[in-house]
Design an enzyme around this catalytic site. Structure first.
Site, PDB file in Angstrom:
ATOM      1  N   GLY A   1     -82.730 -42.625  29.464  1.00  0.00           N
ATOM      2  CA  GLY A   1     -82.161 -41.076  30.432  1.00  0.00           C
ATOM      3  C   GLY A   1     -82.701 -41.783  31.214  1.00  0.00           C
ATOM      4  O   GLY A   1     -83.231 -40.956  32.390  1.00  0.00           O
TER       5      GLY A   1
ATOM      6  N   GLU B   1     -85.674 -32.291  40.141  1.00  0.00           N
ATOM      7  CA  GLU B   1     -87.212 -33.484  41.358  1.00  0.00           C
ATOM      8  C   GLU B   1     -86.017 -34.657  42.245  1.00  0.00           C
ATOM      9  O   GLU B   1     -86.296 -35.626  41.883  1.00  0.00           O
ATOM     10  CB  GLU B   1     -87.569 -34.060  40.272  1.00  0.00           C
ATOM     11  CG  GLU B   1     -88.460 -32.926  39.733  1.00  0.00           C
ATOM     12  CD  GLU B   1     -89.202 -33.875  38.301  1.00  0.00           C
ATOM     13  OE1 GLU B   1     -89.386 -34.564  37.674  1.00  0.00           O
ATOM     14  OE2 GLU B   1     -90.967 -32.738  38.463  1.00  0.00           O
TER      15      GLU B   1
ATOM     16  N   GLU C   1     -92.093 -35.841  45.256  1.00  0.00           N
ATOM     17  CA  GLU C   1     -93.562 -36.101  44.299  1.00  0.00           C
ATOM     18  C   GLU C   1     -93.813 -37.376  44.447  1.00  0.00           C
ATOM     19  O   GLU C   1     -93.037 -38.336  45.181  1.00  0.00           O
ATOM     20  CB  GLU C   1     -92.466 -36.255  42.944  1.00  0.00           C
ATOM     21  CG  GLU C   1     -93.154 -36.590  41.740  1.00  0.00           C
ATOM     22  CD  GLU C   1     -92.534 -36.849  40.959  1.00  0.00           C
ATOM     23  OE1 GLU C   1     -91.195 -36.335  40.246  1.00  0.00           O
ATOM     24  OE2 GLU C   1     -93.086 -37.144  39.289  1.00  0.00           O
TER      25      GLU C   1
ATOM     26  N   CYS D   1     -97.775 -37.162  35.603  1.00  0.00           N
ATOM     27  CA  CYS D   1     -97.343 -38.235  35.353  1.00  0.00           C
ATOM     28  C   CYS D   1     -97.615 -38.889  37.262  1.00  0.00           C
ATOM     29  O   CYS D   1     -98.446 -40.177  37.281  1.00  0.00           O
ATOM     30  CB  CYS D   1     -95.373 -38.318  35.567  1.00  0.00           C
ATOM     31  SG  CYS D   1     -95.277 -36.808  37.127  1.00  0.00           S
ATOM     32  N   CYS D   2     -97.847 -38.088  38.191  1.00  0.00           N
ATOM     33  CA  CYS D   2     -98.572 -38.553  39.507  1.00  0.00           C
ATOM     34  C   CYS D   2    -100.174 -39.466  39.350  1.00  0.00           C
ATOM     35  O   CYS D   2     -99.882 -40.329  39.753  1.00  0.00           O
ATOM     36  CB  CYS D   2     -98.288 -37.954  40.228  1.00  0.00           C
ATOM     37  SG  CYS D   2     -96.278 -37.201  40.719  1.00  0.00           S
TER      38      CYS D   2
END
Lengths: 677, 677
Positions: free
Chosen positions: A217, A344, A360, A440-441
């Site tokens: 996914g 996003e 992002e 995550c970043c």
């Protein structure tokens, strides 16, 4: 002699980045980000949301990775259902907490550590990392399955929600980390974990009878599997990557099959089911970048990897179309991508709003991944241009100059009041944040910056491709001959960069240095005595009968450029952005006062002599550029609407700073695009 | 002789609107909207979401309004939990369906019918309406309670969620309809229903021991109760209105008390709990328009009513501050209010984006309600200016020229592709819709247009205030003397409106006609022979020794005006909007081609001679204004960003149409604010 076009990643072990600019960033990751993130993964950062990442691994390790038959919490199938936190964070018990993809944070950290260890051996850090890997290994199930969310919640439902539950995403990050750590240290414990999980996945998912015909996914496994294939030579991984790439988007849609009850997401274009996941049609038929931007560029990276290795022209063509869709229609001048916070995601072509931009950090990073893979397929300057654009702007803006806080969203225009008081801009933060529940970043920034050398060069048998201007030393192995290419970059003279490449050990070889002509430089100069130079696709290929030491000098004159956007970008119409070298610049309230909407530059600004200065914040420096501008006086009549009248104006000096440095002096207005008068 | 400043609503029964322009709109409501809405309320419109409004009333009537002890469906306390539809719409059974406020749609329809019947007797329509009212009366509980949602779902939970469950909102619309229908027809059945429910509410809610200290989550009851007080003279209603006004926003917050578990809404400014409902502090302390825009202006209308009737200076001051907050800081040039779709709400001052505007039709209507009440408090031209601004622009834009479709959202700039493909603009529709599940706007448009005469004039004992230029005849009762004021409006000559007021029957009275000087008219001329004229607050008060027939002529020269916005409105900076008379104009793709972002007008446009034309769509006409403009040619180089270069441009004729007429020729681009060159 001309080089072949094929090329591939360099071996980072042979690379030493010496460049002032990039060494500073690498050091920041090493000294600030990596230690900080380790504390965050262990929930030891005050005032930050706990991660529970190591908690989950340790809990799974305690169970020996054994399938928990009962007692796990009920699985959530709704979108936000998985962000469940313990009632008492001090005593979380044996449950899984955090996002379903929480495991990936550790893997990203390990990957960043691996890149760092290559250049900066650090026994203590390596020991910490080894211990973490040991926990991961103990958490793995005996059959090879490795995802703490299902190990702790009940494996009876593993692989039942590939669309939203990120097992294959976590696997991808595991694989990336495992290969990086193996290459850095020679230690194969984590690679073993990744290989066992890859085998397990291949035994459960695929086209064969009895397997689920699923795919991730959230993509990343595709490119990670290619990396495992490169590291181990095991074709099973390449085959699984190819399967993931080609099964995607075929009908009947697997995401419908796996869970017919789940409603398709509202923010998708309803005529394109699963476009959010790039699973709306087979990837070879896709020609527009759609959906979640990070997922998209991770997929396209994997597609480019598979296309190159299998020499698949059709797949290369699809990559080419998707590349054009992004870079011609959907990319901010900063290299940021993904216009909308809803999903996003990418929106429609030329929809690039500045103040509500999502952009992002991870998406800009993913774009650099994609660009490097496109470069490996065919060295064309435009790919390198985008790497530079993203790295110098949309990626570096994601991390504070002190390395201690991060942007998830990188807007091109900010009014702090709007971020605070307008719900439509709540995703836009006027100052960087310490840590995110969905983190995550920060680790993604860490892993790309600590491996930035891999974006500077790629190579093939006889050619070293220099995509970025970066001071470094690279030892290229040519059939046992070590050719050393030392690049010294001089940025001390205003108005140009000079790179001196000293080549030694190339005697008798057909070594070629191919250097990119950057899009920001109108008249680069290449000097190689007694050599030959040819140019193709924006690269200058240089070779000669090499002596014991030869010098190539590349001079890149820089000028202040005022850029306009394609007129279809409505948000930028009648506006101009300033660039200088690879950097995009911005105005901040700090230097130019409030109400940046009131300032304009005239078309004649091109003729003005810009005034250069410098700015240093938290030890990191940048050039400032001042140009003449005009500030309209606010109208003072009472009421909202007035007859058009001559404006009262004053001439002002507009001082631009590099976009990567914005929001490092407190909360204030910022804008990249300024109105033309 | 100068008139007193107090004034109040006229009696619509004595008003006949003859004006070409407004009669067309009134007829549209009468011939198209009212019959169509009746079908919609009865779920007989194909391709439209069923309303279930009459279904709910009929089901409750069948139960005789008796409390259903069990068997109702579980009550939903979540925000979207109440929009539940039956599995088989053909056979919905005995359940309640639709939004919790579905009852209000019938009440709004009855109110519109009432206004229409006053001017246009229609026995059949009156019979239909009487029958509907009979159903309502039978649906009412014996104790006076009247809300089909709780009657059908179980009255044990009535008044337990005043914040979100709209019982008091539905009561307000019931009261408005009841008074209007009583005044129109003399029939008091519905008024009886409203009075019984008002008594019941007063017995359960209030400051006295044993009552809930609540107030409406969605305001309207305040002004409706004042209307009931005016119609019946019963002070109980005024007291309840005063209580609702003053209890609001006091601490402890009632909405916290009634349901401590409900999380405060995410889109609220977290430092202002319940600002969405204007319940963040006592209304007398409120000085900024906040929260849901419709709720806000409904509350402010009720505050102004109470303030005027009780002659409460402090409350008047609060109204004044809130009025200024809206009209100085938060109002679109069209009279639209409410910038954000999140919470359908106001945002911060000067945040007036054009393409994502919410600007609900109902909010512009509510602003007209508030403005009229401010006028009644003190006749100042600025209130009439806003009524005209809203009516001619942000309200009329809500209804198609054929009366068959409606806008909920009235943006000032539209790119149809963005509405379809960008989730952030899904609330913005490029064409009007037939009906909405949440159908607040169409019947609200119907009730204001069918009562538009009440916005043209207000009166006191000796003075008739003319706020709008409207052809009509009004019979003013002066102590039994009937003074007839006939206004003939001539709009046939380009560049001016002329209103001729013929006053007859005023002999021997101190009759005064006070006519507003509109903000759009720079040099109005007033001619009254042998009379006296004085001016105050933008009204010209005219009186004389009246003869049997006197004529006052008011000439309002009109010119094309190019308007700029306060420079703090970032979305309008460097842009200009065209107005002519009270109307705001816009450019449509239909007349000016695609890519409206490419066109500009020069500052010299003021000196150009505009070219007038006319446009007729679906039988409704408007003026068109053409002015010279420039269209930049699209840049054609490949890539997204280019060096600033001289533009290729062509001179074009820009043709503007009235904003109220946009989107009546199919889906196309539209913009109100155009860039200045």
């Amino acid at each position: 002699m001309r080089s072949s076009k094929e090329n591939h990643q360099i071996d980072l072990k042979n690379m030493t980045v010496t460049d002032d600019f990039w060494r500073t960033e690498i050091d920041l990751v090493r000294k600030e980000v990596i230690p900080y993130q380790w504390e965050a993964l262990n929930d030891r950062v005050k005032d930050a949301e706990p991660s529970f990442c190591m908690h989950n691994f340790k809990t799974a390790a305690k169970l020996g990775g054994k399938r928990r038959e009962e007692g796990g919490k009920e699985l959530q199938y709704t979108y936000r259902g998985f962000d469940v936190w313990p009632k008492d964070p001090e005593n979380p018990g044996d449950e899984f907490y955090g996002f379903v993809f929480q495991d990936s944070d550790l893997y990203k950290w390990i990957e960043a550590v691996a890149y760092s260890l290559i250049q900066f051996p650090d026994a203590e850090l390596e020991k910490t990392c080894d211990e973490a890997i040991e926990i991961v290994a103990r958490a793995q199930a005996e059959d090879g399955y490795m995802d703490t969310y299902y190990i702790l919640n009940g494996r009876d439902r593993e692989f039942t929600n590939l669309k939203d539950h990120h097992e294959l995403y976590c696997f991808g990050h595991l694989a990336e980390a495992a290969v990086a750590y193996y290459e850095a240290t020679g230690k194969a414990v984590l690679l073993g974990v990744a290989e066992r999980f890859a085998h397990y996945i291949a035994s459960k998912i695929g086209r064969e009878e009895g397997k689920k015909r699923g795919y991730p996914g959230h993509e990343i496994a595709e490119m990670a599997l290619v990396r495992m294939y490169n590291a181990t030579g095991s074709k099973e991984y390449l085959d699984l990557a190819s399967y993931f790439v080609d099964e995607r988007g075929t009908e009947p849609y697997y995401f419908d099959v796996e869970n017919p009850k789940i409603q398709r997401r509202g923010f998708e274009n309803s005529s394109l089911p699963f476009s959010y996941n790039q699973a709306h049609k087979p990837v070879r038929q896709q020609d527009e970048a759609l959906g979640h931007a990070v997922r998209a560029v991770y997929l396209y990276s994997g597609m480019a990897d598979v296309a190159r290795i299998t020499d698949d022209e059709e797949l290369k063509n699809a990559c080419d179309k998707l590349w054009k869709s992004i870079t011609r229609d959907k990319m901010y001048i900063t290299g940021g991508i993904g216009s909308s916070h809803l999903g996003e995601s990418f929106t429609f072509p030329f929809d690039l709003p500045n103040d509500t931009a999502y952009t992002e950090s991870c998406a800009a990073i993913g774009l650099a991944f994609f660009a490097r893979r496109m470069l490996e397929t065919a060295p064309k300057a435009e790919y390198g241009d985008v790497i530079e654009r993203a790295l110098y702007n949309g990626i570096l803006s994601g991390i504070a100059l002190d390395g201690k806080s991060f942007f998830y969203v990188n807007p091109l225009e900010v009014l702090p009041q709007a971020c605070h008081e307008d719900g439509r801009k709540h995703h836009v933060k006027p100052i960087r944040q310490k840590w995110f529940g969905c983190a995550c970043c920060p680790p993604n920034i860490a892993r790309i910056l600590s491996s930035v050398g891999a974006y500077a060069y790629t190579e093939n048998d006889n050619t070293l491709f220099a995509h970025m201007t970066m001071g470094c030393e690279y030892k290229k192995n040519m059939n046992g001959n070590i050719v050393t290419i030392k690049a010294d970059v001089d940025r001390s003279v205003q108005g140009k960069w000079t790179a001196m490449y000293t080549v030694s050990g190339a005697e008798g070889t057909d070594f070629t240095l191919a250097v990119r002509k950057p899009d920001w430089c109108k008249a680069p100069e290449f000097v190689l005595e007694n050599g030959t130079m040819t140019e193709e696709d924006g690269y200058v290929y240089m070779t000669k009968n090499w002596g014991s030491e030869d010098v190539i000098t590349v001079t890149l004159p820089m000028e202040v450029r005022f850029m306009t956007a394609d007129t279809r970008v409505r948000e930028d119409i009648g506006k101009v952005a300033l660039t200088y070298g690879p950097e995009v610049f911005c105005l901040e309230e700090h230097d130019n006062g409030k109400d940046l909407q009131l300032v304009t530059v005239s078309r004649d600004v091109k003729k003005a002599e810009p005034e250069f200065g410098s700015i240093t914040i938290d030890g990191i420096s940048g050039v400032t550029v001042s140009v003449p501008g005009v500030r309209s006086m606010p109208n003072t009549a009472s009421g909202l609407y007035f007859d058009l009248a001559d404006e009262t104006r004053e001439t002002v000096k507009l001082t631009y700073i590099p976009y990567r440095m914005w929001a490092n002096r407190g909360e204030n207005e910022m804008q990249v695009w300024t109105r033309l008068d």
